[in-house]
Scaffold this motif. Structure first.
Motif, short mmCIF file in Angstrom:
data_model
loop_
_atom_site.label_atom_id
_atom_site.label_comp_id
_atom_site.label_asym_id
_atom_site.label_seq_id
_atom_site.Cartn_x
_atom_site.Cartn_y
_atom_site.Cartn_z
N SER A 275 0.83 -1.21 0.00
CA SER A 275 0.00 0.00 0.00
C SER A 275 0.87 1.26 0.00
O SER A 275 2.03 1.25 0.44
CB SER A 275 -0.91 0.00 1.23
OG SER A 275 -0.14 -0.05 2.42
N GLU A 276 0.29 2.34 -0.53
CA GLU A 276 1.00 3.62 -0.57
C GLU A 276 1.29 4.07 0.85
O GLU A 276 0.40 4.15 1.70
CB GLU A 276 0.17 4.67 -1.30
CG GLU A 276 -0.01 4.41 -2.78
CD GLU A 276 1.31 4.49 -3.56
OE1 GLU A 276 2.24 5.16 -3.06
OE2 GLU A 276 1.41 3.88 -4.63
N ARG A 280 6.80 2.54 1.25
CA ARG A 280 6.83 2.26 -0.19
C ARG A 280 7.59 3.34 -0.95
O ARG A 280 8.36 3.03 -1.87
CB ARG A 280 5.39 2.15 -0.70
CG ARG A 280 5.31 1.80 -2.19
CD ARG A 280 3.86 1.75 -2.67
NE ARG A 280 3.81 1.55 -4.10
CZ ARG A 280 3.76 0.36 -4.70
NH1 ARG A 280 3.78 -0.74 -3.96
NH2 ARG A 280 3.72 0.26 -6.01
N MET A 281 7.40 4.59 -0.55
CA MET A 281 8.10 5.68 -1.21
C MET A 281 9.61 5.55 -1.01
O MET A 281 10.40 5.73 -1.94
CB MET A 281 7.60 7.02 -0.65
CG MET A 281 8.13 8.25 -1.39
SD MET A 281 7.44 9.77 -0.70
CE MET A 281 5.70 9.50 -0.99
#
Length: 608
Positions: A275-276, A280-281
């Motif tokens: 999920s964002e 994740r970034m």
């Protein structure tokens, strides 16, 4: 229970931690399976009617069940030792909320003897399967149950008892997994007190989906594809005359599987995109910094199983994924997860999957050349059925196991280099060991593809403490080994192709002999069916017999090395009343020592 008690004595007494016994088991299994096609008769204490399909299958199931009972006894004995030890160690923390690191290590290392014996238990499966092949004539059963028209699928059926027993052998370890849940609660990894281990059915389904399907699906594709192309007469004849074409076909299939395998794994493991989130970034930034394109970061939900892992799949950017189990995302901090992701990026950066592909091609080339050489000794096709299984173990478990451990150390080095966080990666490795119930210190063949956690931590400490980015010596030694293996593969396939080209005329002659035998066999089949139905006149019967004998004699003139041709000729002569000539044909067939399992089976029935 006497057999179980004896097996338990074998496991806990004889095996212990001796590598020599593991080697004896491997060699024993190799000798048993190789002696089967060489013509050595199976153990004589079994009656001949044991080869009837139903009774043989029942006995195979019973032998596999006995193996699983041995595993249950192994787990039961270890749990009786582990629970008191764990209670004793956990009480040593006194009034502290958390265990000290040294005490955690003590608790974790009490599992080391168990894991060594589990490895020996796996080796024992190899020996039991070899005995099943040898005593119960699995190749013959597979041909009877499936069909002679589908030889590759029949060979797959021969392997089914091994794969099914392998999956079911995880049954005893369900209770060990429950112990690992308890161990995590003692160490302090269970934040949620409501966490419960999976049910037995979910556990077994997970093992089947994770290990069985991933192994059996590629084999099924291979076997089915070759069965289909062998049904086309022109292609079948071409492959008989030029066998090296099968190598090119197999190579093409492997390349296709390398492309589609990541998507199949995604489906089988029911993964979902991460999920964002800031994590994740950060992982995307890390992959950009490493200049490695990753299609997506996926989450593999394994429920409440103590299974913390991450892996890289996909050779190319369009099918490259990094997969995390939900356990690793829940139990590790974001910085620790980043170091784990950097480790997987290290595999991509060092082209380990490409090297794995080259290693696979080298394996296929060496196996093909060995088949070309050994088929002259033990008969064509036999090596594929037996020796290839053990060559696979030697090549992948021993040789590639050594390279795989080097790959892991190189990926560890890269993870520390790109994140500049050796402490975070060390903590991640230690937590993963605790979560998976892996001893921090292991030795011998217990760690086939990965070095021990202690060795990995020591390896990443040395370069960072010395303040250098240079690759350690153990990484530099990878390339020469790979070059040697690839050169052996090239030499092997070169030899096999040149040998096949030089024997084209001989193979054409053998193909012509096969056509003659097929004509004679069809006539014999017609005579048998007509005798049952009282169909034709005596004159027509004699004419068909003479033509069958002519075709079979012509085949023998073209290829006098096949015992089956003499067996069929003996049958034809027996039908025509030439009993002395018939007996002589059977005796010649017996002297040729047939290496094909079906030929040996037919011949044994003639002399029964």
């Amino acid at each position: 229970m006497g057999a179980v008690a004896y097996g338990d004595l074998l496991l806990t007494g004889l095996i212990q931690q001796k590598v020599i016994v593991q080697i004896i088991f491997i060699i024993g299994g190799f000798i048993i399976a190789i002696s089967y096609p060489l013509g050595i008769e199976p153990l004589t204490f079994l009656p001949l009617d044991i080869y009837t399909t139903l009774r043989a299958l029942i006995l195979i199931c019973l032998s596999s069940l006995l193996y699983i009972l041995l595993g249950m006894n192994l787990v039961r004995k270890h749990l009786k030792i582990l629970y008191p030890k764990l209670e004793q160690l956990s009480q040593s923390k006194g009034g502290e909320d958390e265990l000290s690191d040294s005490l955690k290590r003590q608790i974790q290392n009490i599992l080391a003897p168990y894991y060594r014996r589990v490895f020996n238990y796996r080796i024992l499966l190899l020996l039991i399967y070899s005995i099943q092949v040898y005593i119960f004539h699995l190749p013959i059963l597979s041909r009877i149950v499936i069909s002679d028209q589908l030889p590759f699928i029949a060979n797959l059926f021969t392997l089914l008892p091994f794969f099914i027993t392998l999956v079911l052998s995880y049954t005893p370890f369900y209770w060990m997994e429950r112990f690992q849940h308890y161990l995590q609660s003692i160490i302090g990894f269970s934040d949620n007190q409501n966490e419960t281990p999976p049910t037995f059915s979910n556990y077994l389904a997970f093992q089947a989906r994770t290990y069985f399907l991933l192994a059996i699906l590629p084999l099924m594709v291979f076997m089915l594809f070759f069965d289909i192309i062998h049904m086309i007469p022109s292609i079948r004849d071409c492959l008989i005359i030029y066998p090296f074409i099968e190598w090119f076909i197999s190579l093409t299939l492997i390349l296709i599987m390398y492309i589609v395998a990541p998507f199949i794994i995604k489906y089988l493991w029911a993964t979902k995109p991460l999920s964002e989130s800031p994590l994740r970034m950060y992982l995307k930034i890390l992959s950009s910094r490493a200049r490695v394109k990753v299609k997506d970061f996926l989450v593999w939900d394994v429920g409440q199983r103590p299974f913390a892992n991450a892996l890289l799949i996909g050779l190319f950017p369009f099918n490259r994924f990094i997969i995390f189990t939900n356990t690793i995302l829940q139990k590790l901090s974001n910085d620790e997860i980043a170091t784990v992701s950097a480790h997987e990026l290290g595999h991509a950066k060092a082209h380990h999957l490409l090297l794995l592909l080259l290693f696979t091609i080298a394996y296929l080339s060496i196996l093909f050349s060995l088949n070309s050489i050994i088929s002259n000794i033990v008969g064509e096709g036999v090596w594929n059925l037996t020796g290839s299984i053990f060559f696979l173990i030697i090549f992948w478990v021993i040789l590639f196991g050594k390279l795989s451990r080097r790959f892991e150390l190189e990926a560890d080095w890269y993870a520390v280099r790109i994140t500049s966080d050796p402490v975070g990666f060390t903590n991640a490795l230690t937590k993963i060991a605790y979560l998976n119930g892996i001893p921090l210190r292991t030795s011998g063949l217990s760690t086939i593809t990965h070095p021990s956690i202690d060795k990995r931590i020591m390896a990443i400490k040395n370069p960072t403490e010395n303040g250098t980015d240079a690759k350690p010596p153990f990484i530099k030694n990878i390339v020469p080994t790979l070059i040697i293996v690839c050169l052996l593969g090239l030499l092997g396939i070169g030899y096999a192709i040149s040998k096949d080209i030089n024997t084209v005329s001989e193979r054409r002659q053998k193909l012509k002999a096969t056509e003659m035998v097929n004509k004679g066999y069809i006539l014999l089949e017609e005579l048998t069916s007509q005798a049952d139905s009282c169909g034709n006149s005596e004159t027509e019967r004699k004419d068909k017999l003479q033509r069958a004998i002519f075709y079979l004699n012509s085949a023998i003139k073209l290829d006098a090395t096949r015992s089956l041709y003499y067996i069929l000729l003996g049958d034809a002569l027996n039908h025509s009343g030439e009993y002395s000539e018939s007996l002589r044909a059977y005796e010649i067939a017996n002297k040729l020592a047939p290496v094909d399992p079906m030929e040996r089976y037919y011949l044994s029935r003639k002399f029964r």
